[in-house]
Design a protein around this motif. Structure first.
Motif, PDB file in Angstrom:
ATOM      1  N   LEU A  85       0.849  -1.187   0.000  1.00 23.51           N
ATOM      2  CA  LEU A  85       0.000   0.000   0.000  1.00 23.51           C
ATOM      3  C   LEU A  85       0.884   1.236   0.000  1.00 23.51           C
ATOM      4  O   LEU A  85       1.595   1.511   0.973  1.00 23.51           O
ATOM      5  N   VAL A  86       0.856   1.964  -1.124  1.00 22.96           N
ATOM      6  CA  VAL A  86       1.610   3.204  -1.249  1.00 22.96           C
ATOM      7  C   VAL A  86       0.858   4.284  -0.463  1.00 22.96           C
ATOM      8  O   VAL A  86      -0.361   4.408  -0.589  1.00 22.96           O
ATOM      9  N   LEU A  87       1.591   5.059   0.330  1.00 24.84           N
ATOM     10  CA  LEU A  87       0.954   6.039   1.207  1.00 24.84           C
ATOM     11  C   LEU A  87       0.946   7.437   0.604  1.00 24.84           C
ATOM     12  O   LEU A  87       1.899   7.856  -0.055  1.00 24.84           O
ATOM     13  N   GLY A  88      -0.147   8.148   0.849  1.00 25.03           N
ATOM     14  CA  GLY A  88      -0.277   9.518   0.373  1.00 25.03           C
ATOM     15  C   GLY A  88      -1.278  10.277   1.220  1.00 25.03           C
ATOM     16  O   GLY A  88      -2.100   9.687   1.918  1.00 25.03           O
ATOM     17  N   ALA A  89      -1.177  11.591   1.153  1.00 23.47           N
ATOM     18  CA  ALA A  89      -2.130  12.473   1.829  1.00 23.47           C
ATOM     19  C   ALA A  89      -3.301  12.697   0.885  1.00 23.47           C
ATOM     20  O   ALA A  89      -3.109  13.087  -0.269  1.00 23.47           O
ATOM     21  N   VAL A  90      -4.511  12.448   1.375  1.00 24.97           N
ATOM     22  CA  VAL A  90      -5.709  12.503   0.544  1.00 24.97           C
ATOM     23  C   VAL A  90      -6.440  13.821   0.753  1.00 24.97           C
ATOM     24  O   VAL A  90      -6.721  14.216   1.884  1.00 24.97           O
ATOM     25  N   ASN A  91      -6.745  14.483  -0.376  1.00 25.85           N
ATOM     26  CA  ASN A  91      -7.520  15.716  -0.359  1.00 25.85           C
ATOM     27  C   ASN A  91      -8.547  15.600  -1.479  1.00 25.85           C
ATOM     28  O   ASN A  91      -8.253  15.927  -2.625  1.00 25.85           O
ATOM     29  N   GLY A  92      -9.711  15.058  -1.156  1.00 25.10           N
ATOM     30  CA  GLY A  92     -10.714  14.790  -2.183  1.00 25.10           C
ATOM     31  C   GLY A  92     -10.221  13.683  -3.091  1.00 25.10           C
ATOM     32  O   GLY A  92      -9.874  12.601  -2.635  1.00 25.10           O
ATOM     33  N   LYS A  93     -10.135  13.960  -4.403  1.00 26.17           N
ATOM     34  CA  LYS A  93      -9.627  12.971  -5.357  1.00 26.17           C
ATOM     35  C   LYS A  93      -8.119  13.086  -5.555  1.00 26.17           C
ATOM     36  O   LYS A  93      -7.518  12.266  -6.231  1.00 26.17           O
ATOM     37  N   ASP A  94      -7.523  14.126  -4.985  1.00 25.39           N
ATOM     38  CA  ASP A  94      -6.080  14.324  -5.115  1.00 25.39           C
ATOM     39  C   ASP A  94      -5.345  13.577  -4.014  1.00 25.39           C
ATOM     40  O   ASP A  94      -5.680  13.703  -2.833  1.00 25.39           O
ATOM     41  N   VAL A  95      -4.330  12.806  -4.410  1.00 23.64           N
ATOM     42  CA  VAL A  95      -3.490  12.082  -3.456  1.00 23.64           C
ATOM     43  C   VAL A  95      -2.050  12.528  -3.690  1.00 23.64           C
ATOM     44  O   VAL A  95      -1.524  12.376  -4.792  1.00 23.64           O
ATOM     45  N   THR A  96      -1.435  13.097  -2.644  1.00 22.26           N
ATOM     46  CA  THR A  96      -0.040  13.511  -2.717  1.00 22.26           C
ATOM     47  C   THR A  96       0.804  12.437  -2.051  1.00 22.26           C
ATOM     48  O   THR A  96       0.609  12.131  -0.864  1.00 22.26           O
ATOM     49  N   LEU A  97       1.714  11.850  -2.810  1.00 19.01           N
ATOM     50  CA  LEU A  97       2.539  10.760  -2.301  1.00 19.01           C
ATOM     51  C   LEU A  97       3.447  11.220  -1.164  1.00 19.01           C
ATOM     52  O   LEU A  97       3.984  12.330  -1.199  1.00 19.01           O
ATOM     53  N   LEU A  98       3.622  10.344  -0.183  1.00 20.39           N
ATOM     54  CA  LEU A  98       4.591  10.587   0.882  1.00 20.39           C
ATOM     55  C   LEU A  98       5.936  10.063   0.395  1.00 20.39           C
ATOM     56  O   LEU A  98       6.016   8.977  -0.168  1.00 20.39           O
ATOM     57  N   ASN A  99       6.980  10.857   0.603  1.00 16.73           N
ATOM     58  CA  ASN A  99       8.293  10.429   0.150  1.00 16.73           C
ATOM     59  C   ASN A  99       9.377  11.088   0.994  1.00 16.73           C
ATOM     60  O   ASN A  99       9.152  12.131   1.595  1.00 16.73           O
ATOM     61  N   PRO A 100      10.568  10.453   1.051  1.00 20.28           N
ATOM     62  CA  PRO A 100      11.659  11.049   1.820  1.00 20.28           C
ATOM     63  C   PRO A 100      12.112  12.366   1.197  1.00 20.28           C
ATOM     64  O   PRO A 100      12.023  12.550  -0.019  1.00 20.28           O
ATOM     65  N   GLU A 101      12.584  13.257   2.041  1.00 14.05           N
ATOM     66  CA  GLU A 101      13.055  14.558   1.580  1.00 14.05           C
ATOM     67  C   GLU A 101      14.319  14.439   0.732  1.00 14.05           C
ATOM     68  O   GLU A 101      14.522  15.185  -0.219  1.00 14.05           O
ATOM     69  N   THR A 102      15.177  13.495   1.092  1.00 12.66           N
ATOM     70  CA  THR A 102      16.381  13.223   0.314  1.00 12.66           C
ATOM     71  C   THR A 102      16.397  11.739  -0.030  1.00 12.66           C
ATOM     72  O   THR A 102      15.741  10.934   0.636  1.00 12.66           O
ATOM     73  N   LYS A 103      17.158  11.382  -1.069  1.00 16.42           N
ATOM     74  CA  LYS A 103      17.206   9.983  -1.498  1.00 16.42           C
ATOM     75  C   LYS A 103      17.827   9.119  -0.395  1.00 16.42           C
ATOM     76  O   LYS A 103      18.820   9.479   0.214  1.00 16.42           O
ATOM     77  N   VAL A 104      17.174   7.977  -0.148  1.00 15.67           N
ATOM     78  CA  VAL A 104      17.653   7.000   0.829  1.00 15.67           C
ATOM     79  C   VAL A 104      17.713   5.629   0.172  1.00 15.67           C
ATOM     80  O   VAL A 104      17.173   5.427  -0.922  1.00 15.67           O
TER      81      VAL A 104
END
Length: 111
Positions: A85-104
């Motif tokens: 399950l890929v995680l994201g912040a949900v705002n209506g139909k828009d989903v903004t993916l959660l991701n690290p600030e820098t590459k890990v």
């Protein structure tokens, strides 16, 4: 606050960082979605269906690092087996993916 959980409950959730290595259209999905192939390093490659088409184009997702729960049971979505399950912040139909600030490193633990 909805339902409180214990710290022990939280430790059961295996949150990891992975890199999207393939993105495909998913016309069979009930709601607009992509089929993602994600590299979790030593943990291997997993697939996921993600309803993220309103904010992301396929080409923008390639090589993007994301956060996902990798210890859910597999779930059949139309003709596709989703393995995480890929995680994201949900705002209506828009989903903004959660991701690290820098590459890990792929497979890094989120705690």
């Amino acid at each position: 606050m909805n339902n409180q959980i214990t710290f022990e409950d939280f430790t059961k959730v295996d949150l990891r960082v992975g890199t999207i290595i393939e993105v495909n259209e998913f016309p069979e999905a009930r709601h607009p979605a992509y089929q993602l192939t994600i590299d979790f390093g030593d943990l291997g490659i997993k697939k996921s269906s993600a309803q993220i088409t309103t904010l992301y184009k396929k080409e923008d997702l390639l090589q993007k690092q994301i956060v996902a729960i990798i210890n859910f049971p597999k779930k059949q979505i139309a003709n596709f087996m989703s393995e995480c399950l890929v995680l994201g912040a949900v705002n209506g139909k828009d989903v903004t993916l959660l991701n690290p600030e820098t590459k890990v490193k792929n497979g890094s633990v989120i705690s």
